[in-house]
Design an enzyme around this catalytic site. Structure first.
Site, short mmCIF file in Angstrom:
data_model
loop_
_atom_site.label_atom_id
_atom_site.label_comp_id
_atom_site.label_asym_id
_atom_site.label_seq_id
_atom_site.Cartn_x
_atom_site.Cartn_y
_atom_site.Cartn_z
N GLY A 1 -4.05 -12.11 -4.60
CA GLY A 1 -3.42 -11.29 -4.49
C GLY A 1 -1.84 -11.46 -5.41
O GLY A 1 -1.46 -10.21 -5.02
N GLY B 1 -7.62 -13.30 -7.91
CA GLY B 1 -8.12 -12.75 -6.60
C GLY B 1 -7.39 -13.23 -5.27
O GLY B 1 -8.72 -13.28 -4.37
N ASP C 1 2.56 2.08 -2.66
CA ASP C 1 2.87 2.71 -4.36
C ASP C 1 1.84 3.72 -4.88
O ASP C 1 2.53 5.31 -4.99
CB ASP C 1 2.86 1.78 -6.00
CG ASP C 1 1.41 0.93 -5.08
OD1 ASP C 1 0.40 1.32 -4.29
OD2 ASP C 1 0.62 -0.54 -6.52
N ASP D 1 1.77 -3.09 -9.65
CA ASP D 1 1.26 -4.26 -10.32
C ASP D 1 1.72 -4.01 -12.12
O ASP D 1 2.28 -5.26 -12.79
CB ASP D 1 -0.18 -4.71 -9.83
CG ASP D 1 -0.48 -4.51 -8.45
OD1 ASP D 1 1.03 -4.89 -8.13
OD2 ASP D 1 -1.54 -4.85 -8.40
N GLU E 1 -7.59 -0.46 -15.44
CA GLU E 1 -8.32 -0.61 -14.02
C GLU E 1 -9.37 0.04 -13.10
O GLU E 1 -10.05 0.01 -12.37
CB GLU E 1 -6.79 -1.17 -13.07
CG GLU E 1 -6.71 -2.12 -11.35
CD GLU E 1 -7.39 -3.44 -11.58
OE1 GLU E 1 -6.64 -3.86 -12.16
OE2 GLU E 1 -8.51 -3.30 -10.61
N HIS F 1 0.97 -0.92 0.18
CA HIS F 1 -0.48 0.26 -0.33
C HIS F 1 0.91 0.93 -0.53
O HIS F 1 0.54 2.54 0.34
CB HIS F 1 -1.03 0.00 1.43
CG HIS F 1 -2.38 -0.89 0.72
ND1 HIS F 1 -3.56 -0.39 0.62
CD2 HIS F 1 -2.44 -2.40 1.27
CE1 HIS F 1 -3.95 -1.70 0.20
NE2 HIS F 1 -2.93 -3.03 1.11
N SER G 1 -3.87 -11.22 -10.38
CA SER G 1 -3.66 -11.86 -11.96
C SER G 1 -5.09 -11.03 -12.56
O SER G 1 -4.74 -10.18 -13.99
CB SER G 1 -5.34 -12.65 -11.99
OG SER G 1 -6.17 -12.64 -10.89
C1 GLA Z 1 -3.24 -3.77 -5.28
C2 GLA Z 1 -2.44 -2.82 -6.34
C3 GLA Z 1 -1.04 -2.34 -6.07
C4 GLA Z 1 -1.23 -1.77 -4.70
C5 GLA Z 1 -1.38 -3.78 -3.83
C6 GLA Z 1 -1.37 -3.32 -1.87
O1 GLA Z 1 -2.04 -5.55 -5.83
O2 GLA Z 1 -3.38 -3.22 -7.30
O3 GLA Z 1 -1.33 -0.93 -6.40
O4 GLA Z 1 -1.51 -0.72 -3.97
O5 GLA Z 1 -2.68 -3.90 -3.65
O6 GLA Z 1 0.28 -3.44 -1.80
#
Ligand code: GLA
Length: 376
Positions: free
Chosen positions: A115, A113, A28, A163, A151, A26, A118
């Site tokens: 983490g 879904g 980015d 990501d 997104e 969290h 995907s």
């Molecule tokens: C998800 C979001 C990312 C990032 C993470 C937490 O994967 O897509 O941009 O914020 O949560 O680090």
């Protein structure tokens, strides 16, 4: 569409990886530093032109397909359709008329879904595939930002850049130390032997994930905007030192204060973690993973009881140097750094205890670090 024939006669095949993140969660969208990497599990996409104005998409995983009319791009009720719709929309906006009809088959070995992103794998794979199929010539930075925009505006998660960046820029055996504010990055060695990266998929994904994620982003932004009134020189929340945040303890709500303190601490942890890695000090590195989890659990509040259980169990297990929840949270995977000799026992015992506690099957998997999205 006859999907088997599309696979056999395709013109462009894309392999697009998922990602892990060692530490820096969290951060980015708060302009901090993160440490992700692309993994060897991938989404494969097979593309073929069909000389119409229609795009036919079929997912082997969902055993379901749909058709997009290029003249009528709009947000769909079906979440996974929006990955295609969003990416097509943003490419078409910048390069009007270049995309024509195509058939596409999606075949994914990435758990959805959980983490490992995907979603970004799919978005970046679609962007890269369309670009090659129609010679649009998108560069990496366009693939990253258009996928992120899809997104935000079609899927509805106000994610950061981590990501998509990892999916596109990933490199075998390397972690990416990425400054999300400047997008400057360097590759650092991912060699952690004799320790393995083990992901434990909790197989829970709480449906609050998107709304709570967006709420965390808002909370962090509101704290930052408040700080900016007094200190307009800061460019990102993650740049504000903890001591400065302390000044606002009584001016911000208790919740917002806790959120922003997490950001300052996690950013410090990530920078330190990267130094420990460089020095080969895996014990200290692992300790920071546990601390990161504590912060995500108590300060940022994006964990859940299943993941807390998995991390607590790992913490008491000999041979585990560090563990934490990974990604956006509210379910998904934990990431564990486990000694070679302990890995099999750790996986077996965790799965057994987890099943007993929650009556849910755990899906453990080891990952290695692979290359970013590419045509194969
Ligand atoms: C998800 C979001 C990312 C990032 C993470 C937490 O994967 O897509 O941009 O914020 O949560 O680090």
């Amino acid at each position: 569409m006859n999907w088997k024939s599309v696979i056999e006669t395709n013109e462009v095949t894309i392999a697009s990886p998922g990602r892990i993140n060692l530490i820096g969660e969290h951060l980015d969208y708060n302009g901090g530093v993160v440490l992700p990497a692309a993994i060897d599990l991938k989404v494969n996409l097979f593309f073929k032109k069909n000389n119409t104005q229609l795009c036919n998409v079929y997912s082997k995983n969902y055993n379901d397909g749909f058709t997009i009319d290029l003249g009528k791009i709009a947000i769909s009720e079906m979440e996974w359709h929006n990955y295609f719709l969003g990416v097509i929309h943003f490419i078409d906006q910048k390069y009007p008329g270049q995309i024509k009809g195509f058939d596409c088959v999606v075949d994914s070995s990435l758990p959805i879904g959980s983490g490992v992103s995907s979603s970004a794998a799919l978005e970046c794979g679609i962007a890269k595939g369309i670009s090659l199929l129609f010679d649009v010539g998108l560069n990496n930075s366009e693939i990253i930002t258009m996928s992120r925009d899809a997104e935000h505006h079609f899927v509805g998660t106000k994610c950061g850049i981590m990501d998509q960046f990892a999916v596109v820029m990933g490199k075998a055996n390397k972690l990416i130390e990425l400054d999300c504010h400047t997008q400057n990055f360097k590759y650092v060695s991912a060699d952690m032997s004799p320790y393995n990266i083990v992901l434990l998929n909790s197989n829970v994904s709480h449906n609050l994930a998107t709304s709570e994620y967006n709420l965390r982003r808002q909370e962090a932004e509101s704290g930052f905007n408040f700080i900016l009134k007094k200190y307009p020189e800061y460019q990102a929340l993650a740049h504000v030192p903890l001591e400065v945040m302390e000044e606002f303890k009584h001016e911000l709500s208790e919740v917002v204060f806790r959120r922003i303190c997490y950001v300052a601490k996690e950013n410090q942890r990530t920078l330190l973690a990267s130094k420990h890695l460089e020095n080969g000090d895996l014990e200290k590195f692992g300790e920071l993973l546990f601390q990161s989890h504590e912060g995500l659990r108590k300060e940022y509040e994006v964990s859940c009881s299943e993941m807390d259980f998995l991390v607590d169990f790992a913490q008491g297990f000999d041979g585990v140097l560090g563990a934490r929840m990974m990604g956006g949270g509210f379910g998904g995977c934990t990431l564990n750094l486990v000694h070679d000799d302990a890995t099999n026992d750790f996986i077996e015992e965790t799965a057994r205890t987890y099943k007993k506690e929650f009556n849910i099957e755990l899906s453990p998997f080891r990952v290695s670090i692979g290359d970013g999205v590419q045509s194969i």
